[in-house]
Design a protein around this motif. Structure first.
Motif, PDB file in Angstrom:
ATOM      1  N   PHE A  44      -3.572   2.955   2.099  1.00  0.00           N
ATOM      2  CA  PHE A  44      -4.068   3.352   0.772  1.00  0.00           C
ATOM      3  C   PHE A  44      -5.499   2.848   0.645  1.00  0.00           C
ATOM      4  O   PHE A  44      -5.729   1.647   0.518  1.00  0.00           O
ATOM      5  CB  PHE A  44      -3.176   2.763  -0.326  1.00  0.00           C
ATOM      6  CG  PHE A  44      -3.527   3.208  -1.720  1.00  0.00           C
ATOM      7  CD1 PHE A  44      -3.206   4.489  -2.153  1.00  0.00           C
ATOM      8  CD2 PHE A  44      -4.171   2.351  -2.601  1.00  0.00           C
ATOM      9  CE1 PHE A  44      -3.536   4.905  -3.434  1.00  0.00           C
ATOM     10  CE2 PHE A  44      -4.500   2.760  -3.877  1.00  0.00           C
ATOM     11  CZ  PHE A  44      -4.180   4.041  -4.302  1.00  0.00           C
ATOM     12  N   SER A  45      -6.440   3.765   0.697  1.00  0.00           N
ATOM     13  CA  SER A  45      -7.845   3.375   0.832  1.00  0.00           C
ATOM     14  C   SER A  45      -8.389   2.620  -0.372  1.00  0.00           C
ATOM     15  O   SER A  45      -9.261   1.757  -0.230  1.00  0.00           O
ATOM     16  CB  SER A  45      -8.707   4.616   1.096  1.00  0.00           C
ATOM     17  OG  SER A  45      -8.607   5.537   0.018  1.00  0.00           O
ATOM     18  N   ASN A  46      -7.885   2.919  -1.570  1.00  0.00           N
ATOM     19  CA  ASN A  46      -8.424   2.279  -2.775  1.00  0.00           C
ATOM     20  C   ASN A  46      -7.684   0.968  -3.053  1.00  0.00           C
ATOM     21  O   ASN A  46      -7.053   0.790  -4.089  1.00  0.00           O
ATOM     22  CB  ASN A  46      -8.339   3.207  -3.976  1.00  0.00           C
ATOM     23  CG  ASN A  46      -9.324   2.822  -5.076  1.00  0.00           C
ATOM     24  OD1 ASN A  46     -10.229   2.021  -4.854  1.00  0.00           O
ATOM     25  ND2 ASN A  46      -9.147   3.384  -6.244  1.00  0.00           N
ATOM     26  N   SER A  47      -7.754   0.058  -2.079  1.00  0.00           N
ATOM     27  CA  SER A  47      -7.126  -1.263  -2.180  1.00  0.00           C
ATOM     28  C   SER A  47      -8.213  -2.321  -2.252  1.00  0.00           C
ATOM     29  O   SER A  47      -9.254  -2.207  -1.594  1.00  0.00           O
ATOM     30  CB  SER A  47      -6.232  -1.543  -0.964  1.00  0.00           C
ATOM     31  OG  SER A  47      -5.200  -0.584  -0.840  1.00  0.00           O
TER      32      SER A  47
ATOM     33  N   THR B  43      -5.759   2.224  -8.380  1.00  0.00           N
ATOM     34  CA  THR B  43      -6.243   1.113  -7.554  1.00  0.00           C
ATOM     35  C   THR B  43      -5.095   0.174  -7.256  1.00  0.00           C
ATOM     36  O   THR B  43      -4.263  -0.102  -8.131  1.00  0.00           O
ATOM     37  CB  THR B  43      -7.357   0.329  -8.278  1.00  0.00           C
ATOM     38  OG1 THR B  43      -8.435   1.211  -8.589  1.00  0.00           O
ATOM     39  CG2 THR B  43      -7.889  -0.814  -7.414  1.00  0.00           C
TER      40      THR B  43
ATOM     41  N   ALA C 102       0.534   4.246  -2.649  1.00  0.00           N
ATOM     42  CA  ALA C 102       0.299   5.633  -2.240  1.00  0.00           C
ATOM     43  C   ALA C 102       1.380   6.557  -2.781  1.00  0.00           C
ATOM     44  O   ALA C 102       1.094   7.643  -3.303  1.00  0.00           O
ATOM     45  CB  ALA C 102       0.238   5.722  -0.716  1.00  0.00           C
TER      46      ALA C 102
ATOM     47  N   ALA D 134      -7.501  -4.907   5.311  1.00  0.00           N
ATOM     48  CA  ALA D 134      -7.647  -3.847   6.306  1.00  0.00           C
ATOM     49  C   ALA D 134      -6.323  -3.134   6.547  1.00  0.00           C
ATOM     50  O   ALA D 134      -6.268  -1.900   6.671  1.00  0.00           O
ATOM     51  CB  ALA D 134      -8.183  -4.437   7.610  1.00  0.00           C
ATOM     52  N   GLU D 135      -5.236  -3.907   6.576  1.00  0.00           N
ATOM     53  CA  GLU D 135      -3.911  -3.313   6.787  1.00  0.00           C
ATOM     54  C   GLU D 135      -3.551  -2.387   5.628  1.00  0.00           C
ATOM     55  O   GLU D 135      -3.026  -1.283   5.833  1.00  0.00           O
ATOM     56  CB  GLU D 135      -2.872  -4.420   6.943  1.00  0.00           C
ATOM     57  CG  GLU D 135      -1.472  -3.922   7.217  1.00  0.00           C
ATOM     58  CD  GLU D 135      -0.507  -5.057   7.524  1.00  0.00           C
ATOM     59  OE1 GLU D 135      -0.649  -5.669   8.599  1.00  0.00           O
ATOM     60  OE2 GLU D 135       0.378  -5.329   6.689  1.00  0.00           O
TER      61      GLU D 135
ATOM     62  N   LYS E 281      -5.654  -0.866   3.511  1.00  0.00           N
ATOM     63  CA  LYS E 281      -6.558   0.278   3.453  1.00  0.00           C
ATOM     64  C   LYS E 281      -6.179   1.363   4.463  1.00  0.00           C
ATOM     65  O   LYS E 281      -6.495   2.544   4.250  1.00  0.00           O
ATOM     66  CB  LYS E 281      -7.996  -0.177   3.675  1.00  0.00           C
ATOM     67  CG  LYS E 281      -8.677  -0.734   2.427  1.00  0.00           C
ATOM     68  CD  LYS E 281     -10.103  -1.130   2.712  1.00  0.00           C
ATOM     69  CE  LYS E 281     -10.854  -1.423   1.432  1.00  0.00           C
ATOM     70  NZ  LYS E 281     -11.108  -0.211   0.613  1.00  0.00           N
ATOM     71  N   ASN E 282      -5.521   0.985   5.532  1.00  0.00           N
ATOM     72  CA  ASN E 282      -5.060   1.990   6.491  1.00  0.00           C
ATOM     73  C   ASN E 282      -4.015   2.911   5.880  1.00  0.00           C
ATOM     74  O   ASN E 282      -3.818   4.043   6.346  1.00  0.00           O
ATOM     75  CB  ASN E 282      -4.480   1.311   7.743  1.00  0.00           C
ATOM     76  CG  ASN E 282      -5.559   0.784   8.668  1.00  0.00           C
ATOM     77  OD1 ASN E 282      -6.684   1.283   8.665  1.00  0.00           O
ATOM     78  ND2 ASN E 282      -5.228  -0.231   9.455  1.00  0.00           N
TER      79      ASN E 282
ATOM     80  N   ALA F 135       0.823  -1.208   0.000  1.00  0.00           N
ATOM     81  CA  ALA F 135       0.000   0.000   0.000  1.00  0.00           C
ATOM     82  C   ALA F 135       0.857   1.258   0.000  1.00  0.00           C
ATOM     83  O   ALA F 135       0.490   2.272  -0.614  1.00  0.00           O
ATOM     84  CB  ALA F 135      -0.930  -0.018   1.206  1.00  0.00           C
TER      85      ALA F 135
END
Length: 304
Positions: free
Chosen positions: A290-293, A266, A260, A284-285, A287-288, A256
């Motif tokens: 880089f939200s668009n995962s 994506t 980022a 979840a890890e 997305k913390n 991520a």
């Protein structure tokens, strides 16, 4: 808009599981089909995806670890039994050629098509395939054996004619290509009509990057700037980062971070360790950071 899709055939790591197949994907771009990696079970996954075997133009092998290439010799054999006549191009690290040629000499005699090997230098970023509509380039990675990723990038298309404007200025169809290429139109009264008034820009150039097995490389993002969709291995959770370092893999958070820093559209996670029953923890890890995962899974089709 022309098709640009990624078909996930396998997104597991080295140890076979009942949940995931080893690594393999098919990139469908403007009517051409390219396979990236070919782990065991790839042929079965091709059947399930309903992608015709004859559509595969070339295979790109990221590195010579079994979960990324053990399926290739079987697929080559099947192509021969199905009567393939078109050449199959295989792009792989140079050491892989000798392995495959030995296997083909033993298992694949008498076929009516050629397998053409292209040696890859995994240490440089370089375009290794190009045609009128796309390029494919290598991205150096850091694993226990020579390894690289691949970037699939379509070429820009010409602007689109605004037909109502063209009719208003009485532009003949024979001049459309010239205007698309930047030629202004001169009407019957000698007035110059800028080509920009007669066209609209084509859609943005789309791109897909496949980053196979690799340790976290802080500078990797520099090679992946503004990629539309990035697949980056995410074998481990951060709690197992010591293991990731030992085996030259990445955590979901590290993948991520690359996404980022590169500003990709994506991030697709994959190459999951068999130790995790629930990949949602990996998601979840990521997305913390880089939200668009998203998570990859067998049968997933990603529109780039």
């Amino acid at each position: 808009m022309e098709s640009f899709r990624v078909h996930i055939l396998g997104c597991g790591s080295a140890l076979p599981t009942l949940k995931h197949n080893p690594s393999s994907q098919v990139i469908e771009i403007r009517g051409k089909y390219f396979m990236v990696d070919c782990g065991e079970g790839t042929q079965t996954q091709l059947r399930r995806s309903k992608i015709k075997f004859t559509r595969i133009n070339a295979v790109f092998i990221s590195h010579a670890h079994g979960d990324h290439c053990f399926g290739l010799i079987g697929m080559i054999s099947t192509f021969g039994m199905l009567g393939r006549t078109a050449p199959l191009h295989v792009y792989a690290p140079s050491a892989f050629r000798k392995i495959m040629e030995m296997q083909m000499d033993f298992f694949c005699n008498g076929f009516e098509y050629d397998v053409v090997f292209h040696d890859i230098d995994t240490t440089v970023q370089k375009i290794i395939y190009e045609d009128r509509s796309l390029t494919i380039e290598t991205v150096p990675l850091s694993h226990r054996v020579p390894c690289c990723g691949f970037i699939f990038r379509e070429k820009p298309t010409l602007p689109h004619i605004l037909r109502d404007m063209a009719d208003f200025y009485k532009v003949p169809v024979s001049q459309f290509n010239n205007i698309k290429n930047g030629t202004d139109w001169i009407d019957e009264e000698g007035n110059v009509v800028p080509y920009t008034r007669l066209t609209r820009p084509s859609g943005p150039v789309r791109s897909y990057a496949y980053c196979s097995d690799t340790r976290y490389i802080p500078s990797l993002y520099e090679s992946l700037k503004d990629i539309s969709v990035l697949y980056h291995e995410s074998t481990y959770l951060s709690e197992d980062e010591t293991m990731a370092q030992m085996y030259c893999h990445s955590t979901a958070a590290q993948a991520a971070r690359v996404a980022a820093d590169a500003g990709v559209g994506t991030l697709v996670l994959g190459h999951y360790s068999a130790r995790y029953d629930d990949e949602k923890k990996l998601l979840a890890e990521a997305k913390n950071v880089f939200s668009n995962s998203i998570l990859s899974y067998e049968g997933l089709i990603i529109d780039v």
